[in-house]
Motif scaffolding. Structure first.
Motif, PDB file in Angstrom:
ATOM      1  N   ASN A 103      76.658  46.361  68.326  1.00  0.00           N
ATOM      2  CA  ASN A 103      77.870  46.437  69.144  1.00  0.00           C
ATOM      3  C   ASN A 103      78.272  45.081  69.703  1.00  0.00           C
ATOM      4  O   ASN A 103      77.468  44.352  70.260  1.00  0.00           O
ATOM      5  CB  ASN A 103      77.661  47.414  70.305  1.00  0.00           C
ATOM      6  CG  ASN A 103      77.928  48.844  69.885  1.00  0.00           C
ATOM      7  OD1 ASN A 103      79.060  49.296  69.895  1.00  0.00           O
ATOM      8  ND2 ASN A 103      76.880  49.530  69.479  1.00  0.00           N
ATOM      9  N   GLU A 104      79.554  44.776  69.569  1.00  0.00           N
ATOM     10  CA  GLU A 104      80.099  43.545  70.113  1.00  0.00           C
ATOM     11  C   GLU A 104      80.122  43.629  71.633  1.00  0.00           C
ATOM     12  O   GLU A 104      80.431  44.668  72.211  1.00  0.00           O
ATOM     13  CB  GLU A 104      81.516  43.338  69.607  1.00  0.00           C
ATOM     14  CG  GLU A 104      82.227  42.120  70.177  1.00  0.00           C
ATOM     15  CD  GLU A 104      83.636  41.970  69.657  1.00  0.00           C
ATOM     16  OE1 GLU A 104      84.048  42.801  68.810  1.00  0.00           O
ATOM     17  OE2 GLU A 104      84.332  41.033  70.096  1.00  0.00           O
ATOM     18  N   GLY A 141      61.206  43.151  64.105  1.00  0.00           N
ATOM     19  CA  GLY A 141      61.926  44.266  63.500  1.00  0.00           C
ATOM     20  C   GLY A 141      62.985  43.778  62.530  1.00  0.00           C
ATOM     21  O   GLY A 141      62.940  42.647  62.035  1.00  0.00           O
ATOM     22  N   SER A 142      63.945  44.642  62.261  1.00  0.00           N
ATOM     23  CA  SER A 142      65.062  44.285  61.390  1.00  0.00           C
ATOM     24  C   SER A 142      66.150  43.652  62.255  1.00  0.00           C
ATOM     25  O   SER A 142      66.715  44.313  63.119  1.00  0.00           O
ATOM     26  CB  SER A 142      65.582  45.536  60.684  1.00  0.00           C
ATOM     27  OG  SER A 142      66.597  45.189  59.770  1.00  0.00           O
ATOM     28  N   PRO A 143      66.464  42.378  62.056  1.00  0.00           N
ATOM     29  CA  PRO A 143      67.329  41.683  63.017  1.00  0.00           C
ATOM     30  C   PRO A 143      68.812  42.009  62.854  1.00  0.00           C
ATOM     31  O   PRO A 143      69.298  42.220  61.740  1.00  0.00           O
ATOM     32  CB  PRO A 143      67.064  40.216  62.706  1.00  0.00           C
ATOM     33  CG  PRO A 143      66.742  40.202  61.250  1.00  0.00           C
ATOM     34  CD  PRO A 143      66.010  41.495  60.977  1.00  0.00           C
ATOM     35  N   GLU A 144      69.486  42.048  63.977  1.00  0.00           N
ATOM     36  CA  GLU A 144      70.943  42.092  64.002  1.00  0.00           C
ATOM     37  C   GLU A 144      71.384  40.779  64.651  1.00  0.00           C
ATOM     38  O   GLU A 144      71.044  40.518  65.804  1.00  0.00           O
ATOM     39  CB  GLU A 144      71.450  43.272  64.837  1.00  0.00           C
ATOM     40  CG  GLU A 144      71.093  44.629  64.273  1.00  0.00           C
ATOM     41  CD  GLU A 144      71.975  45.014  63.098  1.00  0.00           C
ATOM     42  OE1 GLU A 144      71.615  45.965  62.386  1.00  0.00           O
ATOM     43  OE2 GLU A 144      73.019  44.374  62.907  1.00  0.00           O
ATOM     44  N   LEU A 145      72.106  39.969  63.913  1.00  0.00           N
ATOM     45  CA  LEU A 145      72.421  38.624  64.394  1.00  0.00           C
ATOM     46  C   LEU A 145      73.912  38.412  64.519  1.00  0.00           C
ATOM     47  O   LEU A 145      74.704  38.985  63.760  1.00  0.00           O
ATOM     48  CB  LEU A 145      71.810  37.587  63.452  1.00  0.00           C
ATOM     49  CG  LEU A 145      70.290  37.488  63.631  1.00  0.00           C
ATOM     50  CD1 LEU A 145      69.621  37.086  62.348  1.00  0.00           C
ATOM     51  CD2 LEU A 145      69.949  36.494  64.732  1.00  0.00           C
ATOM     52  N   LEU A 153      70.608  37.248  68.965  1.00  0.00           N
ATOM     53  CA  LEU A 153      69.836  38.288  68.275  1.00  0.00           C
ATOM     54  C   LEU A 153      69.870  39.544  69.123  1.00  0.00           C
ATOM     55  O   LEU A 153      69.577  39.485  70.322  1.00  0.00           O
ATOM     56  CB  LEU A 153      68.396  37.795  68.108  1.00  0.00           C
ATOM     57  CG  LEU A 153      67.325  38.803  67.713  1.00  0.00           C
ATOM     58  CD1 LEU A 153      67.505  39.242  66.272  1.00  0.00           C
ATOM     59  CD2 LEU A 153      65.929  38.208  67.911  1.00  0.00           C
ATOM     60  N   SER A 154      70.246  40.650  68.525  1.00  0.00           N
ATOM     61  CA  SER A 154      70.211  41.923  69.230  1.00  0.00           C
ATOM     62  C   SER A 154      68.824  42.521  69.045  1.00  0.00           C
ATOM     63  O   SER A 154      68.419  42.823  67.926  1.00  0.00           O
ATOM     64  CB  SER A 154      71.273  42.870  68.684  1.00  0.00           C
ATOM     65  OG  SER A 154      71.275  44.072  69.409  1.00  0.00           O
ATOM     66  N   ALA A 155      68.106  42.636  70.143  1.00  0.00           N
ATOM     67  CA  ALA A 155      66.718  43.077  70.078  1.00  0.00           C
ATOM     68  C   ALA A 155      66.521  44.310  70.950  1.00  0.00           C
ATOM     69  O   ALA A 155      67.214  44.497  71.941  1.00  0.00           O
ATOM     70  CB  ALA A 155      65.801  41.956  70.556  1.00  0.00           C
ATOM     71  N   THR A 156      65.549  45.121  70.567  1.00  0.00           N
ATOM     72  CA  THR A 156      65.315  46.334  71.331  1.00  0.00           C
ATOM     73  C   THR A 156      64.647  46.018  72.660  1.00  0.00           C
ATOM     74  O   THR A 156      63.847  45.090  72.780  1.00  0.00           O
ATOM     75  CB  THR A 156      64.413  47.308  70.561  1.00  0.00           C
ATOM     76  OG1 THR A 156      63.208  46.631  70.211  1.00  0.00           O
ATOM     77  CG2 THR A 156      65.091  47.805  69.310  1.00  0.00           C
TER      78      THR A 156
END
Lengths: 111, 114
Positions: free
Chosen positions: B101-102, A29-33, A89-92
């Motif tokens: 979110n942190e 997906g679109s990563p949040e790092l 990495l914030s992943a679903t």
């Protein structure tokens, strides 16, 4: 598969030298790092996140989707930068989001 | 100061003897997480609560349970600790469960299993 790789377990640099801590990820997906840091005898804390595009304590990190990387950089390392650094990495998940951490890189800045 | 508190900081238990680790927060955050971190490894999410909703990771062993009696407290129960459960256990909170979110971490509890 969602994975974060930090290839260096330990990185030692001299004070004033540039430093780059490597982080590669795999995510469909679109990563949040994020970069989290743990100084000696302190708790794990957020250093910076890619969405903010900010410099914290002189550190920056740019998301490179082509290379699937999020390397952490600082042009002139200081002794107080010595710490453990984790890329995350914030992943679903089924129930929201979860942080997948890399194994961490221990940065040692020597005088 | 608002923070995440974990008690005890060090816990020693015997093989097979149930143990409970405690986490409390003064941040009034909706989400609380439990991570397991073994030596030289990445923190691994065990489960999390969004308010009262419990969310278990697929590969978390049944031996691990959690309770969140109110917003401030969350407990990790290990029903029958094995030698392989020796690790640092980290509690974390976040205001919400969005991707950016942190998370705010406690100091951790180091569990030793004899």
């Amino acid at each position: 598969a969602q994975r974060v790789t930090q290839p260096e377990k330990l990185l030692s640099v001299f004070k004033g030298a540039p430093v780059e801590l490597k982080c590669n990820y795999s995510y469909s997906g679109s990563p949040e790092l994020f970069w989290y840091v743990q100084y000696s005898r302190q708790r794990l804390q957020l250093l910076l996140r890619h969405i903010s595009r900010e410099s914290i304590k002189g550190f920056t990190a740019d998301l490179n989707k082509g290379e699937t990387s999020f390397h952490l950089k600082k042009p002139f390392a200081q002794e107080e930068d010595s710490a453990m650094y984790y890329c995350a990495l914030s992943a679903t998940t089924n129930s929201g989001y979860a942080l997948n951490f890399g194994k961490g890189t221990s940065l040692l800045v020597t005088p | 100061d608002a923070m995440v508190i974990q008690n005890p900081r060090y816990q020693v238990t015997q093989f097979g003897k149930p143990v409970t680790l405690s986490c409390s927060q003064t941040l009034n955050h909706n989400v609380m997480y439990w991570y397991q971190q073994k030596s030289s490894q990445a923190p691994k999410l065990l489960f999390h609560y969004y308010d009262k909703d419990f969310n278990n990771e697929a590969d978390t062993p049944d031996n691990f349970q959690s309770r969140r009696p109110n917003t401030s407290f969350c407990f990790l129960d290990i029903r029958s600790p094995g030698l392989g459960d020796a690790a640092m256990y980290l509690c974390a909170t976040s205001r919400a469960s969005g991707a950016h979110n942190e998370q705010f971490f406690g100091p951790g509890t180091r569990l030793t299993v004899l």
